[in-house]
Design an enzyme around this catalytic site. Sequence first.
Site, PDB file in Angstrom:
ATOM      1  N   LYS A 136       3.022 -31.204 -22.843  1.00 25.32           N
ATOM      2  CA  LYS A 136       1.796 -30.829 -22.128  1.00 25.32           C
ATOM      3  C   LYS A 136       2.027 -30.844 -20.619  1.00 25.32           C
ATOM      4  O   LYS A 136       1.482 -30.017 -19.879  1.00 25.32           O
ATOM      5  CB  LYS A 136       0.670 -31.795 -22.500  1.00 25.32           C
ATOM      6  CG  LYS A 136      -0.654 -31.579 -21.740  1.00 25.32           C
ATOM      7  CD  LYS A 136      -1.199 -30.166 -21.908  1.00 25.32           C
ATOM      8  CE  LYS A 136      -2.681 -30.061 -21.576  1.00 25.32           C
ATOM      9  NZ  LYS A 136      -3.072 -30.576 -20.268  1.00 25.32           N
TER      10      LYS A 136
ATOM     11  N   GLU B 185       1.411 -23.574 -15.941  1.00 22.51           N
ATOM     12  CA  GLU B 185       0.069 -23.144 -15.535  1.00 22.51           C
ATOM     13  C   GLU B 185      -0.031 -23.046 -14.014  1.00 22.51           C
ATOM     14  O   GLU B 185      -0.589 -22.086 -13.478  1.00 22.51           O
ATOM     15  CB  GLU B 185      -0.949 -24.144 -16.084  1.00 22.51           C
ATOM     16  CG  GLU B 185      -2.386 -23.924 -15.689  1.00 22.51           C
ATOM     17  CD  GLU B 185      -3.237 -25.089 -16.172  1.00 22.51           C
ATOM     18  OE1 GLU B 185      -3.753 -25.833 -15.317  1.00 22.51           O
ATOM     19  OE2 GLU B 185      -3.356 -25.269 -17.399  1.00 22.51           O
TER      20      GLU B 185
END
Length: 332
Positions: A197, A204
Site C-alpha cells: 500500500k 499515486e
Amino acid sequence: MRIGIIGLGRMGGNIAVRLTRHGHDVVVHDRTSEVTTSVVGRCEAGRATPADTLADMAKLLEGDEHRVVWVMLPAGAITEDCVQQLGGLLGRGDIIIDGGNTYYKDDVRRSAELAEKGISYVDVGTSGGVWGLERGYCMMFGGTKETAEYIDPILSALAPGIGDVPRTPGRDEAGHDPRAEQGYLHCGPAGSGHFVKMVHNGIEYGMMQAFAEGFDIMKSKNSPILAEKDRFELNMGDIAEVWRRGSVVSSWLLDLTAEALTRSETLNEFSGEVADSGEGRWTIEAAIEEDVPAPVMTAALFTRFRSRSGNNFAEKILSAQRFGFGGHVEKK
C-alpha cells in the site's frame, strides 16, 4: 461474523456500515461518542453495538471463536497506543487488524510482540477513500495464511468484487491468487500489506503530479509572459472531460480532476498547499535502501514540500484530487 471496529472517521464508519449491509455484526467505538451513535444509526438495524471503551469492546466480543478487532486510526502514536492497549485486553487466538497507513516496519515489530501473547496481527493497506462504502475497498494485507483464511468473510465483504472490470488474460493459469481480481490480496507475512500500500501511494503521488503539471502547462499557455500571438485560451474542464473518453490517460484520478475543473476553472477554493501523509516519504526511503531509482516519486514528494511555501495552479489540482478521492481538506 462479528468484528470490533475502532475509529469511525471517513473510512472506519463506512467500513462498519458496509459490513452490516453484507450480513456481518459490528461492535464499534470512537473517542467521540456522538460519532459512535451516528454510525450505529447508519448501520443495518440490530447489527451494530456501541462500545464505550476498548475494554468494553473486548468484553462485548467475548464468546466469539476468535475475537477480531479492526483498528482504523491515523498512523503513528494514536494507532501504536491503541494496539498496545488491545494487546493487554485480548488473548490467545484473538486477531488485531490495522487497516490504516502504518509504516510497515512497525507492523513487523508489532506482529512479533503480539505473537508472544498468542495474538495474531494483520496489516491491511486499504484504498478506496470516501467512495469505499458503495464501490468497495481495494485491500492489500499481510499476516499468516491461517489468519487470512479466518478473516476472509470480512475482507470479501469489503472488497469491490470483479464488477465490470475486464479480466486480465491468463488469470486462470496456476499461481495466480483468485482474490486479486476480487479486489483484495494476501501479499505475504506481516508488514507486506502496508508495504504494498505504501508503494501504491507513492505511485499515486507520481500520477497526480503528472496531471497537475500537464494542466498547469495548458493553463499557462495563456500567460502574459508569452507573446499574444503565441497564447491559447484553453478550457481546462472540457479538456479533462474529453480525455476521460477513450484516451490513454483516462483514470479515476482524471475523473476527479474533471469534476473539480467543471465546478471551478480556477480552483480558487483550494490554496494549493498540499500535505503528504507519510507514505511517499517511506516509499522513497525503501527505494534508497534497495538502490532503486525513483525520480518521479521523489520529485512528486518534493513538489508537495514546495507547495507549502508558494502556491500555483498545479498544487491546486493536487488538492482538488485529494479532496475528491479521500475527502482530504487542506490544513489551515
